[in-house]
Motif scaffolding. Structure first.
Motif, short mmCIF file in Angstrom:
data_model
loop_
_atom_site.label_atom_id
_atom_site.label_comp_id
_atom_site.label_asym_id
_atom_site.label_seq_id
_atom_site.Cartn_x
_atom_site.Cartn_y
_atom_site.Cartn_z
N LEU A 194 27.61 -89.23 -21.64
CA LEU A 194 27.97 -87.84 -21.96
C LEU A 194 27.24 -86.86 -21.05
N LEU A 195 25.96 -87.12 -20.80
CA LEU A 195 25.19 -86.24 -19.91
C LEU A 195 25.73 -86.31 -18.47
N LEU A 196 26.16 -87.51 -18.06
CA LEU A 196 26.72 -87.64 -16.71
C LEU A 196 28.01 -86.84 -16.57
N PHE A 197 28.90 -86.94 -17.57
CA PHE A 197 30.15 -86.17 -17.52
C PHE A 197 29.86 -84.67 -17.59
N ALA A 198 28.86 -84.29 -18.38
CA ALA A 198 28.49 -82.87 -18.48
C ALA A 198 27.96 -82.37 -17.14
N LEU A 199 27.17 -83.18 -16.45
CA LEU A 199 26.65 -82.80 -15.14
C LEU A 199 27.77 -82.62 -14.13
N LEU A 200 28.72 -83.57 -14.13
CA LEU A 200 29.86 -83.45 -13.22
C LEU A 200 30.69 -82.21 -13.53
N ALA A 201 30.92 -81.94 -14.83
CA ALA A 201 31.70 -80.77 -15.21
C ALA A 201 30.99 -79.47 -14.82
N GLY A 202 29.66 -79.43 -15.06
CA GLY A 202 28.90 -78.25 -14.67
C GLY A 202 28.92 -78.02 -13.17
N THR A 203 28.81 -79.07 -12.39
CA THR A 203 28.88 -78.95 -10.93
C THR A 203 30.24 -78.44 -10.50
N GLN A 204 31.30 -78.96 -11.14
CA GLN A 204 32.66 -78.52 -10.83
C GLN A 204 32.82 -77.02 -11.09
N VAL A 205 32.30 -76.55 -12.20
CA VAL A 205 32.42 -75.13 -12.55
C VAL A 205 31.68 -74.26 -11.53
N MET A 206 30.47 -74.66 -11.15
CA MET A 206 29.68 -73.86 -10.20
C MET A 206 30.31 -73.81 -8.81
N LEU A 207 30.98 -74.90 -8.41
CA LEU A 207 31.55 -74.96 -7.07
C LEU A 207 32.91 -74.26 -6.97
N VAL A 208 33.68 -74.27 -8.04
CA VAL A 208 35.07 -73.79 -7.98
C VAL A 208 35.24 -72.40 -8.58
N CYS A 209 34.55 -72.12 -9.67
CA CYS A 209 34.79 -70.88 -10.41
C CYS A 209 33.67 -69.87 -10.12
N SER A 210 33.92 -68.97 -9.19
CA SER A 210 32.91 -67.97 -8.84
C SER A 210 32.74 -66.91 -9.93
N SER A 211 33.84 -66.60 -10.64
CA SER A 211 33.77 -65.58 -11.70
C SER A 211 33.05 -66.08 -12.94
N CYS A 212 32.82 -67.41 -13.01
CA CYS A 212 32.16 -67.96 -14.20
C CYS A 212 30.69 -67.59 -14.27
N TYR A 213 30.11 -67.12 -13.14
CA TYR A 213 28.71 -66.71 -13.15
C TYR A 213 28.49 -65.45 -13.97
N THR A 214 29.54 -64.64 -14.11
CA THR A 214 29.41 -63.39 -14.86
C THR A 214 30.16 -63.43 -16.19
N ASP A 215 31.10 -64.34 -16.33
CA ASP A 215 31.90 -64.44 -17.55
C ASP A 215 31.56 -65.75 -18.25
N MET A 216 30.70 -65.72 -19.26
CA MET A 216 30.26 -66.95 -19.92
C MET A 216 31.38 -67.61 -20.71
N GLY A 217 32.29 -66.78 -21.26
CA GLY A 217 33.42 -67.36 -21.99
C GLY A 217 34.30 -68.19 -21.07
N LYS A 218 34.57 -67.66 -19.91
CA LYS A 218 35.38 -68.39 -18.93
C LYS A 218 34.63 -69.60 -18.41
N ALA A 219 33.31 -69.46 -18.23
CA ALA A 219 32.50 -70.59 -17.76
C ALA A 219 32.54 -71.73 -18.77
N TRP A 220 32.41 -71.38 -20.06
CA TRP A 220 32.43 -72.41 -21.10
C TRP A 220 33.80 -73.10 -21.19
N GLN A 221 34.87 -72.29 -21.05
CA GLN A 221 36.22 -72.86 -21.09
C GLN A 221 36.46 -73.80 -19.92
N ASN A 222 36.03 -73.42 -18.71
CA ASN A 222 36.18 -74.27 -17.54
C ASN A 222 35.33 -75.53 -17.64
N PHE A 223 34.15 -75.38 -18.27
CA PHE A 223 33.28 -76.55 -18.45
C PHE A 223 33.95 -77.58 -19.36
#
Length: 347
Positions: free
Chosen positions: A18-47
């Motif tokens: 579960l931690l491995l999948f969470a790490l991969l998902a978090g990395t995906q969000v940081m690399l692809v979704c630039s607006s997720c740094y300011t919008d936590m709701g969108k960041a959580w949804q993308n995660f």
């Protein structure tokens, strides 16, 4: 052979994945979704979107692929397994990618189903399928190479065990004690029973011929091994007379095979370690039960004899481990000693 690494039925193993999948998902969000740094709701949804995609694709393909090993082996039918893997990965991954994107792009936002046909969603699903295929084929290529290496190592081990078997068989047969007993028995037959002496010599030569011929083989037909054992038992019965009684099966199916000299080694062990007297005969019974050759003798150990080396049984067992998953069974009891040898069939 497992193709994918999968979580075990333990809490720490599941937590690690579960931690491995969470790490991969978090990395995906940081690399692809630039607006997720300011919008936590969108960041959580993308995660959550990435986490569900990674976990379902990896775990699903993993369980499906590993279960395919039950039906088709990489080492036995590599091309058939490769095509079957392509088909299953394609179908399963397409279903997962479609439903996850439908859930996050259509169901949750309450959009019309036609949104699934927009260029953005189609490009996303196509990219996900391509990445999944590349990762899956890489994993399977590694698994195939690992299996090929494993097969090569097992072949080398089988060759070594076979060489040991040849050495042990020749050592047991060309044993000074065995030769002395055989020649001594022959001497006692020459004058009083010349016809029996001639038969004895013929059987002795057939025994040695079989030993030499079987050196080049990993398995032999069971019928050949039984015929050889019958000749070997004849030599022993000339020496032991009524002290040895051997019963062998008849009408043996042609397809059944066995490692060479395995049955002879068991008969030799029985004679070596048990009393074989006229008043207390050693009775060896060989029979076919299910898919096993059952060798049983009454247990009456000699008062004094050299301690068993265990090499004969260990060697037979090691050769079986290289040939089949079925185990040789050694079943000692108070009055009998039984060994069950798996019978082999090869296409």
């Amino acid at each position: 052979m497992a193709t994918y690494g999968l979580p075990q039925n333990r809490f720490l193993s599941i937590l690690k994945w579960l931690l491995l999948f969470a790490l991969l998902a978090g990395t995906q969000v940081m690399l692809v979704c630039s607006s997720c740094y300011t919008d936590m709701g969108k960041a959580w949804q993308n995660f959550l979107y990435s986490f569900s995609l990674f976990s379902m694709l990896w775990l699903g393909n993993g369980y499906v692929s590993n279960n395919l090993n039950i039906f088709v082996s990489w080492t036995e039918s590599p091309w058939k397994r490769f095509l079957l893997t392509l088909l299953t990965v394609l179908v399963y991954s397409a279903i997962v990618v479609f439903f996850i994107n439908w859930f996050w792009y259509v169901l949750l936002p309450k959009r019309d189903f036609s949104y699934m046909g927009t260029p953005k969603v189609r490009y996303t699903m196509l990219t996900q399928m391509l990445v999944t295929y590349i990762i899956t084929m890489t994993v399977h290529a590694i698994a195939f190479l690992r299996g090929w290496r494993e097969a090569a190592v097992n072949a080398e081990r089988l060759q070594k065990e076979h060489a040991l078997s040849k050495y042990e068989a020749l050592k047991n047969q060309v044993n000074p004690h065995f030769l002395f007993n055989s020649l001594n028995a022959l001497t006692s037959l020459v004058h009083p029973e010349p016809d029996l002496a001639v038969k004895f010599i013929k059987q002795l030569s057939e025994v040695y011929r079989y030993v030499l011929d079987s050196q080049r083989k990993e398995v032999v037909p069971l019928e050949e091994e039984l015929n050889f054992t019958q000749r070997y038992a004849f030599l022993q019965q000339i020496r032991l007379a009524e002290g040895l009684q051997v019963k062998l099966p008849t009408d043996v199916p042609e397809e059944l095979q066995i490692p060479p000299l395995a049955l002879q080694m068991l008969l030799e062990n029985a004679v070596k370690h048990n009393r074989a007297w006229a008043k207390e005969p050693l009775k060896v019974t060989v029979s076919i039960e299910d898919d096993y050759l059952v060798v049983q003798n009454n247990y009456q150990p000699k008062p004094q004899h050299e301690p068993p080396s265990g090499l004969g049984l260990a060697n037979i067992e090691a050769r079986y481990e290289m040939l089949t998953n079925k185990k040789m069974q050694v079943l000692p009891s108070e009055g009998t000693f039984t060994v069950r040898l798996p019978l082999l069939t090869f296409q």
